[in-house]
Scaffold this active site. Structure first.
Site, PDB file in Angstrom:
ATOM      1  N   ARG A 168     -26.116  -5.358 -28.493  1.00 17.44           N
ATOM      2  CA  ARG A 168     -24.720  -4.661 -28.479  1.00 17.44           C
ATOM      3  C   ARG A 168     -23.970  -4.192 -29.615  1.00 17.44           C
ATOM      4  O   ARG A 168     -24.124  -4.794 -30.790  1.00 17.44           O
ATOM      5  CB  ARG A 168     -24.168  -5.646 -27.871  1.00 17.44           C
ATOM      6  CG  ARG A 168     -24.041  -6.154 -26.289  1.00 17.44           C
ATOM      7  CD  ARG A 168     -23.530  -7.565 -26.268  1.00 17.44           C
ATOM      8  NE  ARG A 168     -23.290  -7.325 -24.621  1.00 17.44           N
ATOM      9  CZ  ARG A 168     -23.081  -8.353 -23.881  1.00 17.44           C
ATOM     10  NH1 ARG A 168     -22.226  -9.306 -24.803  1.00 17.44           N
ATOM     11  NH2 ARG A 168     -22.599  -7.937 -22.690  1.00 17.44           N
ATOM     12  N   GLN A 223     -23.660   1.071 -26.390  1.00 18.47           N
ATOM     13  CA  GLN A 223     -22.785   0.433 -25.507  1.00 18.47           C
ATOM     14  C   GLN A 223     -22.173   1.212 -24.673  1.00 18.47           C
ATOM     15  O   GLN A 223     -21.959   0.634 -23.645  1.00 18.47           O
ATOM     16  CB  GLN A 223     -20.548   0.611 -26.343  1.00 18.47           C
ATOM     17  CG  GLN A 223     -20.737  -0.313 -27.249  1.00 18.47           C
ATOM     18  CD  GLN A 223     -19.681   0.571 -28.296  1.00 18.47           C
ATOM     19  OE1 GLN A 223     -19.041   1.258 -28.218  1.00 18.47           O
ATOM     20  NE2 GLN A 223     -19.205  -1.275 -28.225  1.00 18.47           N
ATOM     21  N   ASP A 237     -24.594  -0.144 -21.872  1.00 15.05           N
ATOM     22  CA  ASP A 237     -24.495  -1.516 -21.876  1.00 15.05           C
ATOM     23  C   ASP A 237     -24.887  -1.856 -20.353  1.00 15.05           C
ATOM     24  O   ASP A 237     -23.843  -2.248 -20.203  1.00 15.05           O
ATOM     25  CB  ASP A 237     -23.724  -2.138 -22.795  1.00 15.05           C
ATOM     26  CG  ASP A 237     -23.676  -3.759 -22.576  1.00 15.05           C
ATOM     27  OD1 ASP A 237     -24.394  -4.390 -21.551  1.00 15.05           O
ATOM     28  OD2 ASP A 237     -22.580  -4.363 -23.580  1.00 15.05           O
ATOM     29  N   SER A 274     -23.005  -5.512 -19.282  1.00 12.41           N
ATOM     30  CA  SER A 274     -21.047  -4.983 -19.620  1.00 12.41           C
ATOM     31  C   SER A 274     -20.604  -4.357 -18.285  1.00 12.41           C
ATOM     32  O   SER A 274     -19.716  -5.003 -18.197  1.00 12.41           O
ATOM     33  CB  SER A 274     -20.494  -4.563 -20.569  1.00 12.41           C
ATOM     34  OG  SER A 274     -20.955  -5.371 -21.880  1.00 12.41           O
ATOM     35  N   TYR A 323     -22.436 -13.780 -28.584  1.00 12.74           N
ATOM     36  CA  TYR A 323     -22.582 -14.610 -27.702  1.00 12.74           C
ATOM     37  C   TYR A 323     -22.212 -16.120 -28.037  1.00 12.74           C
ATOM     38  O   TYR A 323     -22.660 -16.293 -29.019  1.00 12.74           O
ATOM     39  CB  TYR A 323     -24.408 -14.331 -27.080  1.00 12.74           C
ATOM     40  CG  TYR A 323     -25.179 -13.440 -26.824  1.00 12.74           C
ATOM     41  CD1 TYR A 323     -24.956 -13.155 -25.353  1.00 12.74           C
ATOM     42  CD2 TYR A 323     -25.877 -12.552 -27.414  1.00 12.74           C
ATOM     43  CE1 TYR A 323     -24.880 -12.007 -24.530  1.00 12.74           C
ATOM     44  CE2 TYR A 323     -26.077 -11.060 -26.126  1.00 12.74           C
ATOM     45  CZ  TYR A 323     -25.711 -10.989 -25.348  1.00 12.74           C
ATOM     46  OH  TYR A 323     -26.636  -9.847 -24.910  1.00 12.74           O
TER      47      TYR A 323
END
Length: 380
Positions: free
Chosen positions: A122, A127, A130, A133, A230
């Site tokens: 991350r 991004q 990902d 996500s 996290y």
């Protein structure tokens, strides 16, 4: 540079690894793309759509895979599929590697370089790759839609000549990507929304979406986030205090949506049977972690359970796949963005940099061995 897009063989998997949009982009990189006939149908993409984008549509997965340098998949290839995979091919998929030693050994034995897209770090440059996500965002949205479909009342407050319908009360447990989208969706539908999370940063995010934050905010809470963003596992003492607060709060809710997952571990149990029983008849729980053991006691994978007290517990599997067209669109873009980093754009050839941090973070198998340090076979 042949790229294969096979049809998924797992039942209940409607997503696909490429769309006509990403096919065009892959062709621009100098690739040829072969798609197995019917691969995109469950995501609303026809063979004709792929052909119009420039892909070759072939009759079977075996034909699509023949000679491929890169394979774009959704799920990890099963052992019985791997005989069709070319030795040395780069296979990009959601690999679900935790606790799957035999499956990883089969990938290694097949001689493929397997990349687990869900292990993508991350960081800013990753991004767009990902997959966690992109898929969790859709899962959070769909959780609210599924809850509203099972809930026997309206979400927004409605003032009518016949009387007032009160707004539904929605409680979201876990304010990661899925949770934040669930909050936003429930708010759009007019619900009164509260949320909880063990990460301190979540409090501001929850408030920014117009929801109220519920948590025991002690010293442990202030340190409850890893460098990667996290949630950390919490102490038994904190869990007891938080559970007491949540138990009291849940009694007043109409809908509870749980989203808590810890990478590589079973999902934490957030809602006990006693909490479920404390809900009013007609209340709904949606457990987005049911595939990892579940956050809600009594949730069953793939089922909607109705308790003796009239509470519904929704345990749908593959929730992003319930929005297959949107999920495939985003997932295919995640895959393309990663493929782009593996290609020499000037020479239009496959040229992975094995020292790239994105490659090192996601590469599970290479040259006949499991190479990821987190998944090395344990000595006997």
């Amino acid at each position: 540079m042949g790229i294969a897009v096979p049809a998924e063989v797992e039942s209940g998997e409607p997503r696909v690894g490429a769309t006509p949009d990403t096919v065009k982009k892959l062709l621009a990189l100098g690739a040829t793309v072969r798609v197995a006939s019917g691969a995109g149908l469950a995501s609303g993409i026809t063979d004709e759509d792929y052909a119009a984008a420039g892909a070759s549509v072939v009759a079977s997965n075996a034909e699509a895979l023949a000679g491929a340098a890169i394979v774009l998949k959704v799920r990890r290839p099963r052992a019985d599929e791997l005989s069709a995979y070319p030795h040395g091919a780069l296979v990009l998929a959601i690999m679900d590697p935790y606790g799957q030693h035999e499956a990883l050994a089969a990938l290694a034995q097949a001689g493929v370089s397997a990349f687990a897209m869900e292990l993508m770090p991350r960081i800013t440059r990753a991004q767009v790759m990902d997959v966690l996500s992109s898929q969790a965002n859709l899962a959070g949205y769909r959780a609210v839609i599924d809850a509203s479909a099972e809930f026997g009342r309206a979400f927004p407050m409605m003032m009518t000549a016949a009387g007032t319908v009160p707004a539904a009360k929605v409680f979201v447990m876990g304010a990661g990507v899925a949770g934040l989208q669930a909050i936003a969706t429930a708010r759009r539908l007019g619900a009164v929304v509260t949320a909880t999370d063990v990460r301190p940063a979540a409090k501001e995010q929850v408030a920014s979406l117009g929801a109220k934050f519920v948590a025991v905010e002690d010293e442990e809470f202030k340190q409850a986030e890893t460098a990667a963003g996290y949630a950390k596992p919490m102490s038994a003492e904190y869990q007891t205090k938080q559970a007491a607060l949540v138990a009291e709060h849940i009694k007043k809710q109409d809908i509870v949506i749980t989203t808590a997952l810890i990478p590589g571990r079973p999902a934490p149990r957030l809602v006990s049977a006693e909490m479920v029983d404390s809900l009013k008849p007609g209340s709904v729980l949606v457990d987005l972690a049911v595939e990892r053991g579940g956050n809600v006691e009594g949730a069953r994978p793939g089922e909607v359970v109705v308790t003796p007290g009239g509470v519904k517990i929704i345990g749908h599997l593959n929730v992003p796949g319930r929005l297959a067209a949107s999920a495939s669109s985003l997932y295919a873009r995640n895959l393309f963005a990663f493929v782009e980093t593996l290609v020499d754009k000037k020479e239009k050839t496959l040229a992975p940099n094995w020292e790239d941090e994105l490659v090192k973070a996601t590469l599970l198998t290479k040259d006949g061995a499991v190479v990821h340090p987190s998944f090395q076979p344990q000595p006997a």
